[in-house]
Scaffold this active site. Structure first.
Site, PDB file in Angstrom:
ATOM      1  N   SER A 119       0.817  -1.219   0.000  1.00 15.68           N
ATOM      2  CA  SER A 119       0.000   0.000   0.000  1.00 15.68           C
ATOM      3  C   SER A 119       0.844   1.260   0.000  1.00 15.68           C
ATOM      4  CB  SER A 119      -0.851   0.046   1.272  1.00 15.68           C
ATOM      5  OG  SER A 119      -1.778  -0.986   1.301  1.00 15.68           O
ATOM      6  N   HIS A 140      -0.765  -2.508  -7.188  1.00 13.76           N
ATOM      7  CA  HIS A 140      -1.569  -2.159  -6.008  1.00 13.76           C
ATOM      8  C   HIS A 140      -3.054  -2.250  -6.328  1.00 13.76           C
ATOM      9  CE1 HIS A 140      -2.614   1.029  -2.731  1.00 13.76           C
ATOM     10  NE2 HIS A 140      -2.790  -0.184  -2.299  1.00 13.76           N
ATOM     11  N   GLU A 152      -3.155   0.439  -9.233  1.00 11.62           N
ATOM     12  CA  GLU A 152      -2.095   1.450  -9.281  1.00 11.62           C
ATOM     13  C   GLU A 152      -0.798   0.687  -9.578  1.00 11.62           C
ATOM     14  OE1 GLU A 152      -1.596   3.337  -5.418  1.00 11.62           O
ATOM     15  OE2 GLU A 152      -1.586   5.315  -6.313  1.00 11.62           O
ATOM     16  N   ASN A 190      -2.852   6.181  -1.391  1.00 10.98           N
ATOM     17  CA  ASN A 190      -2.809   6.290   0.071  1.00 10.98           C
ATOM     18  C   ASN A 190      -2.188   7.589   0.569  1.00 10.98           C
ATOM     19  OD1 ASN A 190      -4.247   4.052   1.037  1.00 10.98           O
ATOM     20  ND2 ASN A 190      -2.595   2.732   0.285  1.00 10.98           N
TER      21      ASN A 190
HETATM   22  N1  CAA Z   1     -15.729  -8.657  -1.419  1.00  6.77           N
HETATM   23  C1  CAA Z   1     -16.217  -8.887  -2.654  1.00  6.77           C
HETATM   24  N2  CAA Z   1     -17.300  -8.259  -3.125  1.00  6.77           N
HETATM   25  C2  CAA Z   1     -17.925  -7.388  -2.330  1.00  6.77           C
HETATM   26  C3  CAA Z   1     -17.479  -7.103  -1.029  1.00  6.77           C
HETATM   27  C4  CAA Z   1     -16.320  -7.795  -0.578  1.00  6.77           C
HETATM   28  N3  CAA Z   1     -15.792  -7.565   0.637  1.00  6.77           N
HETATM   29  N4  CAA Z   1     -18.288  -6.190  -0.474  1.00  6.77           N
HETATM   30  C5  CAA Z   1     -19.218  -5.894  -1.392  1.00  6.77           C
HETATM   31  N5  CAA Z   1     -18.994  -6.599  -2.515  1.00  6.77           N
HETATM   32  C6  CAA Z   1     -19.736  -6.525  -3.759  1.00  6.77           C
HETATM   33  C7  CAA Z   1     -20.893  -7.406  -3.787  1.00  6.77           C
HETATM   34  O1  CAA Z   1     -20.823  -8.184  -4.977  1.00  6.77           O
HETATM   35  C8  CAA Z   1     -22.097  -6.484  -3.848  1.00  6.77           C
HETATM   36  O2  CAA Z   1     -23.009  -6.868  -4.803  1.00  6.77           O
HETATM   37  P1  CAA Z   1     -24.108  -8.016  -4.510  1.00  6.77           P
HETATM   38  O3  CAA Z   1     -24.753  -7.683  -3.198  1.00  6.77           O
HETATM   39  O4  CAA Z   1     -24.985  -7.902  -5.677  1.00  6.77           O
HETATM   40  O5  CAA Z   1     -23.360  -9.309  -4.457  1.00  6.77           O
HETATM   41  C9  CAA Z   1     -21.548  -5.136  -4.292  1.00  6.77           C
HETATM   42  O6  CAA Z   1     -20.161  -5.165  -3.960  1.00  6.77           O
HETATM   43  C10 CAA Z   1     -22.206  -3.983  -3.556  1.00  6.77           C
HETATM   44  O7  CAA Z   1     -22.167  -4.265  -2.178  1.00  6.77           O
HETATM   45  P2  CAA Z   1     -23.247  -3.777  -1.113  1.00  6.77           P
HETATM   46  O8  CAA Z   1     -24.540  -3.518  -1.815  1.00  6.77           O
HETATM   47  O9  CAA Z   1     -23.246  -4.763   0.007  1.00  6.77           O
HETATM   48  O10 CAA Z   1     -22.640  -2.456  -0.511  1.00  6.77           O
HETATM   49  P3  CAA Z   1     -22.212  -1.098  -1.199  1.00  6.77           P
HETATM   50  O11 CAA Z   1     -23.122  -0.719  -2.309  1.00  6.77           O
HETATM   51  O12 CAA Z   1     -21.981  -0.165  -0.085  1.00  6.77           O
HETATM   52  O13 CAA Z   1     -20.802  -1.420  -1.859  1.00  6.77           O
HETATM   53  C11 CAA Z   1     -18.483  -1.264  -1.555  1.00  6.77           C
HETATM   54  C12 CAA Z   1     -19.772  -1.958  -1.122  1.00  6.77           C
HETATM   55  C13 CAA Z   1     -18.199  -1.543  -3.034  1.00  6.77           C
HETATM   56  C14 CAA Z   1     -17.364  -1.887  -0.717  1.00  6.77           C
HETATM   57  C15 CAA Z   1     -18.623   0.278  -1.319  1.00  6.77           C
HETATM   58  O14 CAA Z   1     -19.068   0.521  -0.012  1.00  6.77           O
HETATM   59  C16 CAA Z   1     -17.340   1.029  -1.555  1.00  6.77           C
HETATM   60  O15 CAA Z   1     -16.980   1.327  -2.687  1.00  6.77           O
HETATM   61  N6  CAA Z   1     -16.655   1.371  -0.452  1.00  6.77           N
HETATM   62  C17 CAA Z   1     -15.362   2.079  -0.528  1.00  6.77           C
HETATM   63  C18 CAA Z   1     -14.290   1.091  -0.893  1.00  6.77           C
HETATM   64  C19 CAA Z   1     -12.964   1.749  -0.988  1.00  6.77           C
HETATM   65  O16 CAA Z   1     -12.772   2.941  -0.828  1.00  6.77           O
HETATM   66  N7  CAA Z   1     -11.966   0.913  -1.268  1.00  6.77           N
HETATM   67  C20 CAA Z   1     -10.585   1.355  -1.300  1.00  6.77           C
HETATM   68  C21 CAA Z   1      -9.967   1.075   0.045  1.00  6.77           C
HETATM   69  S1  CAA Z   1      -8.320   1.683   0.118  1.00  6.77           S
HETATM   70  C22 CAA Z   1      -7.429   0.493  -0.629  1.00  6.77           C
HETATM   71  O17 CAA Z   1      -7.887  -0.522  -1.057  1.00  6.77           O
HETATM   72  C23 CAA Z   1      -5.954   0.778  -0.755  1.00  6.77           C
HETATM   73  C24 CAA Z   1      -5.111   0.492   0.395  1.00  6.77           C
HETATM   74  O18 CAA Z   1      -3.933   0.271   0.165  1.00  6.77           O
HETATM   75  C25 CAA Z   1      -5.565   0.548   1.796  1.00  6.77           C
HETATM   76  P1  NAD Z   2      -4.320  -9.529   5.939  1.00  6.88           P
HETATM   77  O1  NAD Z   2      -3.823  -9.367   7.319  1.00  6.88           O
HETATM   78  O2  NAD Z   2      -5.780  -9.710   5.681  1.00  6.88           O
HETATM   79  O3  NAD Z   2      -3.574 -10.810   5.250  1.00  6.88           O
HETATM   80  C1  NAD Z   2      -2.198 -11.011   5.229  1.00  6.88           C
HETATM   81  C2  NAD Z   2      -1.940 -12.511   5.053  1.00  6.88           C
HETATM   82  O4  NAD Z   2      -0.542 -12.719   4.800  1.00  6.88           O
HETATM   83  C3  NAD Z   2      -2.286 -13.340   6.294  1.00  6.88           C
HETATM   84  O5  NAD Z   2      -3.172 -14.382   5.929  1.00  6.88           O
HETATM   85  C4  NAD Z   2      -0.935 -13.904   6.766  1.00  6.88           C
HETATM   86  O6  NAD Z   2      -1.037 -15.212   7.301  1.00  6.88           O
HETATM   87  C5  NAD Z   2      -0.151 -13.902   5.465  1.00  6.88           C
HETATM   88  N1  NAD Z   2       1.313 -13.852   5.632  1.00  6.88           N
HETATM   89  C6  NAD Z   2       2.017 -13.032   6.444  1.00  6.88           C
HETATM   90  N2  NAD Z   2       3.335 -13.257   6.278  1.00  6.88           N
HETATM   91  C7  NAD Z   2       3.457 -14.218   5.328  1.00  6.88           C
HETATM   92  C8  NAD Z   2       4.565 -14.873   4.717  1.00  6.88           C
HETATM   93  N3  NAD Z   2       5.813 -14.552   5.064  1.00  6.88           N
HETATM   94  N4  NAD Z   2       4.331 -15.817   3.766  1.00  6.88           N
HETATM   95  C9  NAD Z   2       3.069 -16.157   3.423  1.00  6.88           C
HETATM   96  N5  NAD Z   2       1.970 -15.559   3.982  1.00  6.88           N
HETATM   97  C10 NAD Z   2       2.163 -14.607   4.918  1.00  6.88           C
HETATM   98  O7  NAD Z   2      -3.753  -8.289   5.123  1.00  6.88           O
HETATM   99  P2  NAD Z   2      -4.370  -7.573   3.824  1.00  6.88           P
HETATM  100  O8  NAD Z   2      -5.326  -6.535   4.247  1.00  6.88           O
HETATM  101  O9  NAD Z   2      -4.777  -8.606   2.841  1.00  6.88           O
HETATM  102  O10 NAD Z   2      -3.065  -6.792   3.298  1.00  6.88           O
HETATM  103  C11 NAD Z   2      -2.022  -7.459   2.604  1.00  6.88           C
HETATM  104  C12 NAD Z   2      -1.187  -6.452   1.836  1.00  6.88           C
HETATM  105  O11 NAD Z   2      -2.028  -5.736   0.916  1.00  6.88           O
HETATM  106  C13 NAD Z   2      -0.518  -5.381   2.707  1.00  6.88           C
HETATM  107  O12 NAD Z   2       0.720  -5.036   2.145  1.00  6.88           O
HETATM  108  C14 NAD Z   2      -1.492  -4.216   2.603  1.00  6.88           C
HETATM  109  O13 NAD Z   2      -0.894  -2.976   2.845  1.00  6.88           O
HETATM  110  C15 NAD Z   2      -1.927  -4.343   1.155  1.00  6.88           C
HETATM  111  N6  NAD Z   2      -3.225  -3.732   0.843  1.00  6.88           N
HETATM  112  C16 NAD Z   2      -4.238  -3.782   1.751  1.00  6.88           C
HETATM  113  C17 NAD Z   2      -5.454  -3.212   1.433  1.00  6.88           C
HETATM  114  C18 NAD Z   2      -6.602  -3.263   2.395  1.00  6.88           C
HETATM  115  O14 NAD Z   2      -7.583  -2.537   2.197  1.00  6.88           O
HETATM  116  N7  NAD Z   2      -6.548  -4.066   3.432  1.00  6.88           N
HETATM  117  C19 NAD Z   2      -5.639  -2.600   0.177  1.00  6.88           C
HETATM  118  C20 NAD Z   2      -4.583  -2.601  -0.742  1.00  6.88           C
HETATM  119  C21 NAD Z   2      -3.364  -3.164  -0.396  1.00  6.88           C
END
Ligand code: CAA
Ligand code: NAD
Length: 283
Positions: A119, A140, A152, A190
């Site tokens: 991330s 990403h 990304e 991020n």
């Molecule tokens: N896994 C797989 N599919 C999922 C899911 C999950 N965890 N959650 C929801 N869905 C799907 C389902 O298929 C669902 O459709 P159905 O009910 O027909 O099966 C569809 O998404 C819509 O879901 P909901 O109606 O239950 O809820 P919603 O309309 O609120 O949508 C959401 C859910 C798409 C997650 C929406 O809330 C959303 O876009 N949230 C923001 C997500 C976001 O910002 N993601 C980026 C996070 S940051 C990141 O990823 C980077 C990082 O490094 C941290």
């Molecule tokens: P998570 O905690 O759900 O899963 C991580 C998994 O990796 C666990 O099942 C753990 O057992 C496994 N693991 C740890 N060390 C390991 C190793 N050495 N060999 C094999 N398996 C190992 O974490 P996550 O949310 O899936 O995040 C995973 C990566 O993706 C991180 O780098 C995170 O920053 C990135 N990411 C997360 C998100 C998010 O929304 N959570 C979005 C984009 C990217």
């Protein structure tokens, strides 16, 4: 070199999603985790989502069976020897990731591309741990992977054009939209998202509003699909903290200081949805 077989390392919420999308798009996939329970939970989750897709007429029973047929489980990185691409999705920790990349560099054939779903961590530094830094890249995905369109793509300083083009083409084969970014802390996604989440945590910490009200403001006032604290719980508060630490250290700017409340929640083991408690409770 065509990519046919992919290993996804880490069967958590991201790794399982990445494995599902790759298998649905026709790639042979090895899903790897060092924790057997996590591996089983990952494949169970994939099966559940595929079944839901069949129920919703988005997938046929045959496509579901074919997708599951392309997925195998692994608990040793040595299995990467048969793969053209490895996508690492383990915990957001530099030491853990570099250890994985050093092992992969030993076990995989020369042509294999090594990608990280990090991330925020520097791809350039991860690449430097291997003898093939030109074949290391950031891929990403966004959470939830089956739904979100973006990938990304992060080029390290050493990433070759050939590697970039292969990953760009693969992203399109996964029906995702790739966006190329440079290797700076937090990349684009991020660097922008996480300070907003951190600020939302500060507003709770300073008693300005409750988590529910902070989320309501951003959902109803800014049309965000989830409020920032619901999103933080969804991402994982540990991951949010690690990303803020990378931004803070990487830019050396106090504006990225992680909120003390975020640190406290992580220390308490309140990591959000995955542990049943974060800013909200999940039962
Ligand atoms: N896994 C797989 N599919 C999922 C899911 C999950 N965890 N959650 C929801 N869905 C799907 C389902 O298929 C669902 O459709 P159905 O009910 O027909 O099966 C569809 O998404 C819509 O879901 P909901 O109606 O239950 O809820 P919603 O309309 O609120 O949508 C959401 C859910 C798409 C997650 C929406 O809330 C959303 O876009 N949230 C923001 C997500 C976001 O910002 N993601 C980026 C996070 S940051 C990141 O990823 C980077 C990082 O490094 C941290
Ligand atoms: P998570 O905690 O759900 O899963 C991580 C998994 O990796 C666990 O099942 C753990 O057992 C496994 N693991 C740890 N060390 C390991 C190793 N050495 N060999 C094999 N398996 C190992 O974490 P996550 O949310 O899936 O995040 C995973 C990566 O993706 C991180 O780098 C995170 O920053 C990135 N990411 C997360 C998100 C998010 O929304 N959570 C979005 C984009 C990217």
């Amino acid at each position: 070199m065509a990519i046919k077989k992919v290993m996804v390392i880490g069967a958590g919420q991201m790794g399982a999603g990445i494995a599902q999308v790759c298998a649905q798009s026709g790639f042979e996939v090895l899903l790897n985790d060092r924790d057997k329970d996590a591996l089983q939970a990952g494949i169970n989750g994939i099966e559940k989502l595929l079944t839901r897709n069949v129920e919703k007429d988005r997938l046929t029973e045959e496509e579901k069976a074919a997708t599951l047929g392309r997925l195998s489980l692994s608990n040793t990185l040595k299995d990467a020897a048969s793969c053209d691409l490895v996508i690492e999705a383990v915990v957001e920790n530099m030491d853990v990731k570099t250890a994985v990349f050093r092992e992969l560099d030993m076990y995989t054939p020369k042509h294999t591309i090594l990608a990280s779903n990090t991330s925020s961590l520097p791809i350039t530094e991860i690449a430097a741990e291997t003898k093939r830094p030109d074949q290391v890249i950031g891929m990403h995905f966004m959470n939830p992977v089956p739904v979100m369109k973006l990938i990304e793509i992060i080029r390290g300083l050493q990433t070759s054009d050939e590697t970039y083009e292969a990953i760009q083409a693969m992203s399109l084969q996964l029906s995702k939209i790739p966006v190329e970014v440079k290797d700076f802390p937090g990349f684009v996604s991020n660097r922008i998202l996480m300070p907003m989440i951190n600020e939302a945590i500060y507003t709770v910490y300073e008693g300005v509003a409750t988590p529910k009200d902070v989320d309501q403001v951003m959902k109803l006032g800014m049309n965000h699909p989830m409020g920032p604290l619901t999103l933080a719980d969804f991402i994982g508060l540990d991951t949010c903290l690690y990303i803020m630490e990378v931004l803070h250290e990487g830019f050396g700017d106090s504006k990225y200081r992680p909120c003390p409340l975020l640190r406290q929640y992580v220390k308490a083991g309140w990591l959000g949805k995955k542990t049943g408690k974060g800013f909200y409770e999940y039962r």
